[in-house]
Design a protein around this motif. Structure first.
Motif, PDB file in Angstrom:
ATOM      1  N   LYS A 101       0.897  -1.222  -0.065  1.00 44.36           N
ATOM      2  CA  LYS A 101       0.054   0.304  -0.086  1.00 44.36           C
ATOM      3  C   LYS A 101       0.785   1.402  -0.038  1.00 44.36           C
ATOM      4  N   SER A 102       1.889   1.068   0.860  1.00 38.67           N
ATOM      5  CA  SER A 102       2.845   2.109   1.045  1.00 38.67           C
ATOM      6  C   SER A 102       4.554   2.316  -0.195  1.00 38.67           C
ATOM      7  N   GLN A 103       4.462   1.512  -1.069  1.00 37.45           N
ATOM      8  CA  GLN A 103       5.778   1.724  -2.252  1.00 37.45           C
ATOM      9  C   GLN A 103       5.679   0.388  -2.766  1.00 37.45           C
ATOM     10  N   VAL A 104       6.551   0.346  -4.227  1.00 36.79           N
ATOM     11  CA  VAL A 104       6.661  -0.450  -5.063  1.00 36.79           C
ATOM     12  C   VAL A 104       8.417  -0.966  -4.612  1.00 36.79           C
ATOM     13  N   ALA A 105       8.715  -2.214  -4.120  1.00 35.94           N
ATOM     14  CA  ALA A 105       9.764  -2.270  -3.901  1.00 35.94           C
ATOM     15  C   ALA A 105      10.592  -3.520  -5.103  1.00 35.94           C
ATOM     16  N   LEU A 106      11.863  -2.997  -4.753  1.00 40.69           N
ATOM     17  CA  LEU A 106      13.103  -4.056  -6.270  1.00 40.69           C
ATOM     18  C   LEU A 106      13.317  -4.724  -5.216  1.00 40.69           C
ATOM     19  N   ARG A 107      13.336  -5.904  -6.199  1.00 39.49           N
ATOM     20  CA  ARG A 107      14.203  -7.407  -4.463  1.00 39.49           C
ATOM     21  C   ARG A 107      15.326  -8.250  -5.458  1.00 39.49           C
ATOM     22  N   LEU A 108      16.004  -8.409  -4.123  1.00 39.83           N
ATOM     23  CA  LEU A 108      16.868  -9.975  -4.889  1.00 39.83           C
ATOM     24  C   LEU A 108      16.703 -10.180  -4.017  1.00 39.83           C
ATOM     25  N   ARG A 109      17.965 -10.578  -2.945  1.00 42.66           N
ATOM     26  CA  ARG A 109      17.571 -11.606  -1.655  1.00 42.66           C
ATOM     27  C   ARG A 109      16.626 -10.391  -0.731  1.00 42.66           C
ATOM     28  N   ARG A 110      16.900  -9.116  -0.715  1.00 44.91           N
ATOM     29  CA  ARG A 110      16.341  -8.504  -0.431  1.00 44.91           C
ATOM     30  C   ARG A 110      15.999  -7.257  -0.961  1.00 44.91           C
ATOM     31  N   ALA A 111      15.268  -6.202  -1.421  1.00 46.76           N
ATOM     32  CA  ALA A 111      14.998  -5.187  -1.115  1.00 46.76           C
ATOM     33  C   ALA A 111      15.933  -4.162  -0.677  1.00 46.76           C
ATOM     34  N   PHE A 112      16.097  -2.930  -1.972  1.00 47.74           N
ATOM     35  CA  PHE A 112      17.636  -2.880  -2.195  1.00 47.74           C
ATOM     36  C   PHE A 112      16.980  -1.601  -2.663  1.00 47.74           C
ATOM     37  N   ALA A 113      15.761  -1.287  -3.910  1.00 53.71           N
ATOM     38  CA  ALA A 113      14.880  -0.034  -3.825  1.00 53.71           C
ATOM     39  C   ALA A 113      13.711  -0.228  -4.035  1.00 53.71           C
ATOM     40  N   TYR A 114      13.071   1.320  -3.711  1.00 55.76           N
ATOM     41  CA  TYR A 114      11.841   1.372  -3.200  1.00 55.76           C
ATOM     42  C   TYR A 114      11.124   2.446  -3.878  1.00 55.76           C
ATOM     43  N   LEU A 115      10.092   2.790  -4.218  1.00 51.54           N
ATOM     44  CA  LEU A 115       9.587   4.181  -4.719  1.00 51.54           C
ATOM     45  C   LEU A 115       8.342   4.351  -4.402  1.00 51.54           C
ATOM     46  N   TRP A 116       7.942   5.334  -4.040  1.00 53.65           N
ATOM     47  CA  TRP A 116       6.706   5.903  -3.086  1.00 53.65           C
ATOM     48  C   TRP A 116       6.475   7.328  -3.597  1.00 53.65           C
ATOM     49  N   LEU A 117       5.133   7.311  -3.698  1.00 54.92           N
ATOM     50  CA  LEU A 117       4.209   9.068  -3.880  1.00 54.92           C
ATOM     51  C   LEU A 117       4.281   9.307  -2.900  1.00 54.92           C
TER      52      LEU A 117
END
Length: 122
Positions: A40-56
């Motif tokens: 609900k709060s963000q779009v996460a980019l992940r490999l083994r764990r998240a490393f980048a997020y986009l949010w409004l």
């Protein structure tokens, strides 16, 4: 089959942030096959764990200075003046928040930060 929300759902009504998301995916796709997780709060980019997020930021602020923020998790503090804010949520993680106002903001320096963050997330 993923029945959860998509990035398109998250960014509905916000064409520029969706364009930024797609450009970030293109960038990281050059060096890592990422998984996208939408909450609900963000779009996460992940490999083994998240490393980048986009949010409004408009979800949280009445008058945000940018329509979309790219947050990048690094294992160090980066002192670039480009960061809106840097948070240190745990001893080995620093979250760097970059307000994206133009696609040109996603330049070689940002590519380097994304590459560094992805390497840590493997």
């Amino acid at each position: 089959m993923n029945s959860g929300p998509t990035a398109e759902d998250f960014f509905a009504g916000h064409p520029f942030p969706l364009t930024v998301h797609n450009r970030v995916l293109d960038i990281v796709g050059e060096f890592a096959p990422v998984e996208v997780r939408v909450s609900k709060s963000q779009v996460a980019l992940r490999l083994r764990r998240a490393f980048a997020y986009l949010w409004l930021p408009g979800q949280y602020l009445a008058h945000p200075e940018a329509e979309v923020v790219l947050s990048i998790a690094l294992g160090r503090h980066d002192d670039s003046l480009r960061w809106k804010e840097v948070a240190h949520p745990s001893p080995k993680h620093w979250i760097h928040h970059l307000e994206v106002r133009h696609l040109a903001d996603l330049d070689d320096e940002v590519v380097g930060w994304l590459r560094e963050a992805a390497e840590r997330a493997r």
